[in-house]
Design a protein around this motif. Structure first.
Motif, mmCIF file in Angstrom:
data_model
loop_
_atom_site.group_PDB
_atom_site.id
_atom_site.type_symbol
_atom_site.label_atom_id
_atom_site.label_comp_id
_atom_site.label_asym_id
_atom_site.label_seq_id
_atom_site.Cartn_x
_atom_site.Cartn_y
_atom_site.Cartn_z
ATOM 1 N N PRO A 418 0.796 -1.236 0.000
ATOM 2 C CA PRO A 418 0.000 0.000 0.000
ATOM 3 C C PRO A 418 0.827 1.285 0.000
ATOM 4 O O PRO A 418 0.323 2.333 -0.433
ATOM 5 N N ASP A 419 2.090 1.228 0.448
ATOM 6 C CA ASP A 419 2.903 2.456 0.516
ATOM 7 C C ASP A 419 3.788 2.667 -0.705
ATOM 8 O O ASP A 419 4.469 3.679 -0.811
ATOM 9 N N ILE A 420 3.835 1.698 -1.600
ATOM 10 C CA ILE A 420 4.759 1.825 -2.739
ATOM 11 C C ILE A 420 4.013 2.333 -3.969
ATOM 12 O O ILE A 420 3.043 1.715 -4.427
ATOM 13 N N LEU A 421 4.511 3.462 -4.483
ATOM 14 C CA LEU A 421 3.901 4.029 -5.686
ATOM 15 C C LEU A 421 4.487 3.366 -6.923
ATOM 16 O O LEU A 421 3.782 2.921 -7.815
ATOM 17 N N GLY A 445 2.817 9.504 -0.818
ATOM 18 C CA GLY A 445 2.676 10.560 0.180
ATOM 19 C C GLY A 445 3.918 10.658 1.037
ATOM 20 O O GLY A 445 5.040 10.650 0.544
ATOM 21 N N GLY A 446 3.718 10.703 2.344
ATOM 22 C CA GLY A 446 4.879 10.835 3.238
ATOM 23 C C GLY A 446 5.372 9.483 3.741
ATOM 24 O O GLY A 446 6.170 9.436 4.680
ATOM 25 N N ALA A 447 4.893 8.392 3.142
ATOM 26 C CA ALA A 447 5.246 7.064 3.680
ATOM 27 C C ALA A 447 6.749 6.830 3.636
ATOM 28 O O ALA A 447 7.423 7.236 2.694
ATOM 29 N N ARG A 448 7.282 6.200 4.658
ATOM 30 C CA ARG A 448 8.702 5.819 4.698
ATOM 31 C C ARG A 448 8.760 4.400 5.256
ATOM 32 O O ARG A 448 8.430 4.164 6.407
ATOM 33 N N ASP A 475 12.901 9.766 -5.091
ATOM 34 C CA ASP A 475 11.761 10.631 -5.410
ATOM 35 C C ASP A 475 11.170 10.278 -6.765
ATOM 36 O O ASP A 475 9.961 10.355 -6.981
ATOM 37 N N THR A 476 12.079 9.924 -7.692
ATOM 38 C CA THR A 476 11.603 9.469 -9.009
ATOM 39 C C THR A 476 12.553 8.375 -9.476
ATOM 40 O O THR A 476 13.710 8.336 -9.060
ATOM 41 N N LEU A 477 12.057 7.545 -10.370
ATOM 42 C CA LEU A 477 12.923 6.511 -10.955
ATOM 43 C C LEU A 477 13.489 7.040 -12.272
ATOM 44 O O LEU A 477 12.769 7.736 -13.008
ATOM 45 N N PRO A 478 14.753 6.729 -12.568
ATOM 46 C CA PRO A 478 15.328 7.230 -13.822
ATOM 47 C C PRO A 478 14.636 6.618 -15.042
ATOM 48 O O PRO A 478 14.387 5.415 -15.075
ATOM 49 N N ARG A 479 14.317 7.469 -16.010
ATOM 50 C CA ARG A 479 13.605 6.989 -17.215
ATOM 51 C C ARG A 479 14.305 7.500 -18.460
ATOM 52 O O ARG A 479 14.963 8.542 -18.437
ATOM 53 N N ASN A 480 14.120 6.768 -19.559
ATOM 54 C CA ASN A 480 14.672 7.248 -20.833
ATOM 55 C C ASN A 480 13.647 8.137 -21.545
ATOM 56 O O ASN A 480 12.554 8.383 -21.003
#
Ligand code: MLC
Ligand code: AMP
Length: 498
Positions: A418-421, A445-448, A475-480
């Motif tokens: 539930p906490d993983i986007l 959200g603020g989940a850690r 914060d973000t995953l690297p994308r091409n």
């Protein structure tokens, strides 16, 4: 009457010992009798199981072999279940193979969780399977086993073994590695994968040799038996050789080192495979024990394909040459067969040891073959006449502790948290495990979430060897440019972190 070759051979070895342990020994005659009983019990009046899939969950030992052979002799397809698997993983196997009956030892029954009721399974104990009846004729083309293996699809696929394939894989190894009826081998590898099932169990029983079974690899117990000179042959994955080196170096074992290394030194053959053996481990092992480990390369879909020689140079960091009967070629990304030394290409294989199909998955099957060649996804080159594995074509395949894992399967499970986007799973180089599972995750959200919390949550869904061992919150995953996550860049994030 057509009899399975392994059964026919067992009759010839009837008086020899097939399994032994501290409290009991079992002859080939005993194994034949038990497996005939299992076959009769499963048939329960029918003439032939006609390829019914029978799953089984039985600890390593005579009972395991009796159930496997019993299913074969009754005309069924044996589907071994990983006793360390999480319930959803077992559900996938049982559903994919349309299993209705499971043979489970009482001690392992709880591994099935709520599945017997949920899937309306008929659960039988090995002890309840007995009887005496005429057994069907089994032609070599009959399908006899399904092993589930991970790949570039999210969920594991079932590799179908015909009896002809099993016989081809066993006979090539028995000849190449000179198995003899006098051989004695410990079996501590998991019994839902090829290495333990084929290279150890089936080859030993094919040769009339004897097996000492263990439910898992325990260096104290194994080394004690090695020191007693219990074995002539030893087969393991590189992580196990790492563990043995650590055992020999541990101060508390220092008084036993001489006898243990003496036991290893006296063996006829020691083999490493299922993952790359670091050249340093090869030379270190030779220095300690005088044994040149024989490294070979294989895969569930193809059996063993490349092997260092039994006699001749066993070269560190190399996997040798094609085994007899195995046709192998290296193919460039452009689809051209690579000739000569020093150029890399994907390993393509064909021959009697190669499988024909993934169970109930014609698309994946079609995708894996080109003009009759199976495309392994492994990249290799030839150096001074020997093949060297250089890596894999897919970054989504991870090898950890000798297990093949799919990054996509692990990601699909973690995304249910539930906490993983979003998340990306990669394999990071690791001295002990070859590779370890690492996950970069963007939390909602603020989940850690901490690693141990995530592991605890994932345990109910994944086998222990698929659990994340490193977690990086990003914060973000690297994308091409196409918006696709780039796994090489994800790996770089972990490298920066260290
Ligand atoms: C377990 N642990 C891991 C891990 N697996 N950590 C990192 N990566 C992994 N992959 C951790 C556990 O969480 C636990 O940690 C500790 O290690 C002990 O766990 P275990 O389950 O008791 O492990 P252990 O029994 O020591 O297993 C190690 C092993 C096992 C190497 C003996 O992985 C193994 O038997 N591997 C062989 C797999 C195999 O047969 N593959 C062949 C596939 S066929 P903690 O913190 O709780 O102590 C194939 C074809 C071919 O490949 O060519 O052969
Ligand atoms: P599996 O799908 O579990 O059967 O694993 C097969 C894979 O293990 C192969 O495709 C290779 O990637 C890897 N493998 C097996 N033996 C070796 C080896 N000696 N060196 C490097 N990789 C190996």
């Amino acid at each position: 009457m057509t009899m399975l070759p392994i059964i026919e051979r067992a009759h010839r070895h009837a008086d020899r010992m097939a399994f032994w342990g501290p409290d009991e020994t079992h002859s080939y005659a005993d194994l034949l009798e038990r497996s005939a009983g299992v076959a009769a019990g499963l048939l329960a009046g029918r003439r032939d199981l006609d390829e019914e899939r029978i799953a089984f969950l039985v600890p390593t030992g005579v009972q395991y072999a009796a159930v496997q052979w019993g299913v074969w002799r009754a005309g069924g397809i044996a589907v071994p279940i990983n006793s360390g698997a999480a319930v959803p993983e077992i559900e996938h196997v049982l559903e994919n193979a349309s299993v209705r009956r499971v043979v489970a030892s009482p001690l392992l029954l709880s591994v099935l969780g709520d599945l017997p009721a949920k899937l309306r399974l008929d659960v039988l104990t090995p002890e309840s399977l007995e009887g005496d009846c005429a057994l069907p004729e089994i032609e070599p083309a009959r399908r006899g086993m399904i092993l589930f293996t991970s790949g570039t699809t999210s969920k594991p696929k079932g590799v179908v073994f015909t009896h002809a394939m099993i016989a081809a894989q066993a006979s090539v190894l028995v000849d190449a590695w000179r198995w003899q009826a006098e051989d004695r081998i410990p079996l501590f590898l998991p019994m839902h994968h090829l290495h333990g099932i084929l290279n150890v169990l089936t080859c030993a029983l094919w040769a009339g040799a004897a097996i000492e079974p263990f439910t898992k690899f325990d260096p104290d117990r194994i080394c004690a038996r090695v020191a007693e000179g219990a074995y002539s042959v030893f087969m393991a994955v590189p992580t196990i050789y790492n563990r043995l080196v650590a055992w020999l170096d541990a101060p508390e074992n220092k008084h036993h080192v001489k006898q243990v290394t003496g036991g290893f030194r006296a063996m006829r053959l020691m083999v490493s495979g299922s993952a790359a053996l670091p050249a340093g481990v090869h030379t270190d092992w030779a220095r300690r024990t005088g044994q040149q480990l024989l490294e070979r390369y294989g895969m569930t879909e193809i059996g063993m394909a490349l092997s260092n020689p039994y006699s001749g140079e066993r070269r560190a960091g190399s996997v040798g040459v094609p085994l007899p009967g195995v046709e192998l070629q290296l193919v460039s990304e452009a689809g051209r067969v690579v000739e000569g030394e020093g150029t890399v290409g994907e390993i393509w294989v064909r021959g009697e040891t190669v499988f024909d199909e993934y169970w109930n998955n014609p698309d994946a099957t079609a995708h894996s073959f080109r003009d009759g060649w199976f495309k392994t996804g492994d990249i290799a080159t030839i150096e001074r006449g020997y093949y060297r594995i250089m890596g894999r074509s897919s970054v989504d395949i991870i090898k950890s502790g000798g297990y093949k894992l799919s990054a996509l399967e692990i990601e699909a499970v973690l995304l249910d948290h539930p906490d993983i986007l979003e998340c990306a799973v990669v394999g990071l180089a690791d001295e002990e495990w070859g590779e370890r599972v690492a996950v970069a995750a963007v939390f909602k959200g603020g989940a850690r979430l901490g690693l141990s919390e995530l592991k605890e949550w994932a345990k109910a869904r994944l086998s222990v060897y698929k659990l994340p061992r490193t977690l990086l919150a990003v914060d973000t995953l690297p994308r091409n440019a196409m918006g696709k996550i780039t796994k090489q860049a994800v790996k770089a994030l972990f490298a920066e972190e260290r």
